[in-house]
Design a protein around this motif. Structure first.
Motif, PDB file in Angstrom:
ATOM      1  N   LEU A 285      -5.246  -8.469  -0.675  1.00 24.70           N
ATOM      2  CA  LEU A 285      -3.909  -7.862  -0.769  1.00 24.70           C
ATOM      3  C   LEU A 285      -2.864  -8.972  -0.669  1.00 24.70           C
ATOM      4  O   LEU A 285      -2.692  -9.588   0.382  1.00 24.70           O
ATOM      5  CB  LEU A 285      -3.728  -6.847   0.363  1.00 24.70           C
TER       6      LEU A 285
ATOM      7  N   ARG B 226       1.474  -2.070  -4.589  1.00 19.39           N
ATOM      8  CA  ARG B 226       0.604  -3.129  -4.072  1.00 19.39           C
ATOM      9  C   ARG B 226       0.254  -4.104  -5.191  1.00 19.39           C
ATOM     10  O   ARG B 226       0.038  -3.680  -6.330  1.00 19.39           O
ATOM     11  CB  ARG B 226      -0.726  -2.514  -3.636  1.00 19.39           C
TER      12      ARG B 226
ATOM     13  N   THR C 177      -2.727  -6.790  -5.730  1.00 20.90           N
ATOM     14  CA  THR C 177      -3.959  -7.349  -5.180  1.00 20.90           C
ATOM     15  C   THR C 177      -4.604  -8.281  -6.207  1.00 20.90           C
ATOM     16  O   THR C 177      -4.312  -8.201  -7.405  1.00 20.90           O
ATOM     17  CB  THR C 177      -4.985  -6.247  -4.839  1.00 20.90           C
TER      18      THR C 177
END
Ligand code: FES
Length: 675
Positions: free
Chosen positions: A511, A519, A521
């Motif tokens: 992450l 998010r 990642t």
């Protein structure tokens, strides 16, 4: 020539000799082979012949210049000074006569072959030697007693002035020729194109036309077309612009465009038409940006990969889609831009640089011209990173070339959060080796992500993704921080000791950033895509090193827009490029575009690139058994076979290996082995 004839010394060339008293400076320069410009043939119109005469004693040359060593300013010079203004201390070389010993400086602007200085210390400057020059002549009027054509008398005057015996006239000028001559009262300025042993008048203006003239350097990529509008007498780039290659609608990559041409009747012709229209649009934009007359844009050079080359020239790319990848032609092409369906000006010349091989294009030839491995004392690896990496290895004894299919991962494609380099994209990453926490910078924002004001500076659009250079950095940083092992496997939270390692299906992901729902990642799939791309790149380079019989190179040059942004250290941690001192890894920026500009500004460079292309040894990676072997070893980071001693001295590379176990075992057993 009498001993008492005046001695004349030209600077900065240092050329010297004696000429009879009364010789104009321009004539003396010609006799001594000094580079002094003249457009008007000594008629006092162009001022291109300006010189700066010296005075007083020159002990270095053993000469004392008397006050009266040059004839006084005459009426032609006085008139020119009144109307146009001469810089203080300057004289017109075609008017001033040498009467006594002289030291004469030829300023840079009066030299035809002046140098355009390039910013990087390790490359040579560009010497101006354009294919197009201007010549002002006075033409004999027609005479009943000596019948001759206007064309004949014009060419006679031009041949006499330029010494170009085989000079011809472009046919497109014939309809307006008689009007132009009469409008100029039998004085005209001709633009003469001289290249590869031919010379032709390509444009005509009544009376005196000062110029300047312009040229166009085009880098025709499969994704974008970039063009530079250049003043050919100074090398100055007046405008640069780019547009998406309109062929993209027929396929993102080259092979899908080749298949489009195979599957669709008239497909190749259609792609030829749209790319030519695209270049025309680009030219119109550049002319508008620079505010110049279209009629003064008289030369153009083009570089591109082999498929784009064939489609641009109107050749079927069918054979390039299958082994043995036979080119219809790889030779340099010289023609009119109108022959290529472009509508610049009727006399504009086109020069298409030669191709190196079926997979190594004129863009790589242009990179070679710019980076000049064939003139290098040390062994240099030049890598132009794109969807295909074009690789050159060599020095002044020999140069090898190959191309390697890296795919689009370096451009952010095939990467879960990948994107093109644009504001909001992560471009630089650092990971703390202890806490395993990252910080990063995005394009368009000065602060690092952990610095005050970052969130405000990023604004509402937030962090949008990771660009190509960012993905290289983050994976290399993950490797250095022990988050990913040499085989490319991301460890679990337990293995690495950070909650940033999260389960992602059967593997783990790291992450990098999160903001509420959003998010970013780095997944194991992302790492796999970069491993494949970098292994292809490295295997190509390694294959050339094998052929050359070496296991290291002295320096590495990264070309292309992507190469300009990647950090050498991170590229080496991944094992994209061979082990080499970091300070010996440099970026060449858009070297293909620079090569196109060199070919535009220096006609000898055209001959040089043609000769070089014939001498380069071409390696076809597809038929080399060792390529696969090198590829497999290069999927490890940095490499399973090559030791990378210089890198390992610089950067600690954790030797932990994460074993994914039998699917879904994120907290799998920890093993230790050399990475
Ligand atoms: S050569 Fe043109 S002014 Fe001297």
């Amino acid at each position: 020539m009498a001993d008492q004839d005046p001695l004349v010394i030209f600077t900065p060339s240092g050329k010297r000799g004696r000429v009879p008293a009364g010789t104009p400076v321009l004539d003396a320069a010609r006799q001594l082979g000094v580079d002094l410009d003249s457009v008007c043939g000594g008629r006092g119109k162009c001022s291109k012949c300006q010189v700066a005469p010296g005075s007083g004693a020159y002990s270095k040359h053993g000469v004392t210049v008397r006050e009266d060593a040059l004839s006084p300013v005459n009426e032609v010079e006085a008139r020119y000074d009144r109307i146009r203004g001469l810089k203080p201390g300057r004289r017109l070389g075609c008017q001033a006569q040498i009467l006594g010993d002289m030291v004469i400086d030829v300023p840079a602007e009066s030299q035809v072959h002046k140098q355009v200085v390039r910013k990087r210390a390790e490359v040579r400057d560009i010497v101006l030697s354009p294919t197009i020059t201007l010549s002002y002549v006075e033409v004999a009027e027609p005479d009943m007693h000596h019948p001759s054509s206007d064309e004949g008398r014009l060419l006679e005057a031009l041949r006499e002035q330029t010494g170009l015996e085989a000079l011809g006239l472009d046919r497109h000028l014939l309809p307006s020729l008689q009007k132009t001559l009469r409008k100029g009262k039998w004085a005209v300025t001709a633009a003469i194109h001289e290249d590869a042993g031919t010379a032709s008048v390509v444009a005509l203006w009544p009376d005196f036309f000062e110029g300047p003239l312009y040229g166009l350097a085009v880098d025709l990529g499969s994704t974008t077309i970039a063009g530079h509008l250049v003043r050919i007498d100074t090398g100055e780039v007046l405008a640069s612009s780019g547009l998406m290659n309109p062929q993209i609608r027929f396929g993102e990559d080259l092979m899908s465009r080749v298949s489009y041409s195979m599957m669709n009747e008239g497909g190749a012709e259609e792609m030829t038409r749209v790319v030519r229209e695209g270049i025309d649009t680009l030219v119109t934009e550049l002319i508008g940006d620079a505010g110049i007359e279209r009629s003064a844009l008289l030369d153009a050079t083009f570089v591109m990969n082999p498929v784009m080359h064939h489609l641009f020239l109107g050749l079927d790319p069918y054979e390039l889609g299958q082994a043995p990848f036979a080119l219809a032609t790889g030779e340099a092409q010289r023609c009119l831009t109108t022959d290529l369906g472009l509508t610049i000006a009727p006399g504009t010349r086109a020069y298409v640089l030669p191709l190196i091989a079926g997979h190594v294009g004129a863009d790589a030839a242009a990179v070679a011209l710019s980076e000049a491995p064939h003139r290098s004392d040390d062994l240099v690896l030049v890598v132009d990173v794109g969807t295909n990496a074009e690789i050159l290895l060599g020095d002044k004894t020999s140069v090898l070339a190959c191309s390697s299919p890296t795919g689009p991962a370096f451009e952010g494609a095939q990467i879960s959060a990948g994107q093109r380099a644009a504001p909001g994209a992560i471009e630089k990453v650092e990971i703390d080796p202890v806490t395993k926490d990252p910080r990063f910078r995005v394009i368009g924002v000065d602060q690092w992500s952990n610095e005050p004001g970052f969130t405000e500076a990023v604004g509402a659009s937030g962090v949008t993704g990771i660009c190509g250079s960012g993905i290289i950095e983050v994976i290399a940083e993950m490797r250095m921080a022990g988050i990913v092992d040499a085989s490319g496997l991301i460890g679990s939270a337990d293995q690495v000791g950070t909650p940033r390692c999260i389960a992602d299906g059967r593997t783990n992901a790291y992450l990098l950033w999160e903001d509420g729902e959003r998010r970013i990642t780095v997944t194991n799939g992302d790492i796999r895509a970069i491993q494949m791309a970098k292994a292809a790149l490295y295997a190509g380079a390694r294959l050339l090193m094998d052929k050359r019989g070496v296991d290291h190179v002295d320096r590495v040059v990264l070309a292309g827009a992507f190469g300009a942004h990647i950090s050498p250290k991170h590229a080496m941690v991944l094992g994209m490029i061979p082990d080499c001192p970091l300070e010996k890894v440099t970026s060449a920026g858009n070297a293909a575009g620079t090569g196109a500009r060199i070919a535009l500004l220096n006609r000898e460079a055209r001959q040089e690139v043609q000769t070089m292309v014939h001498q380069i040894e071409k390696i076809e990676t597809a038929v080399e058994p060792r390529f696969q072997e090198h590829f497999v070893a290069a999927t490890a980071m940095p490499n399973a076979a090559d030791p990378f001693p210089i890198l390992r001295d610089l950067v600690p590379l954790p030797d932990a290996s994460f074993n994914a176990g039998d699917g879904g075992e994120h907290g799998g057993r920890r093993r230790r082995r050399r990475g």
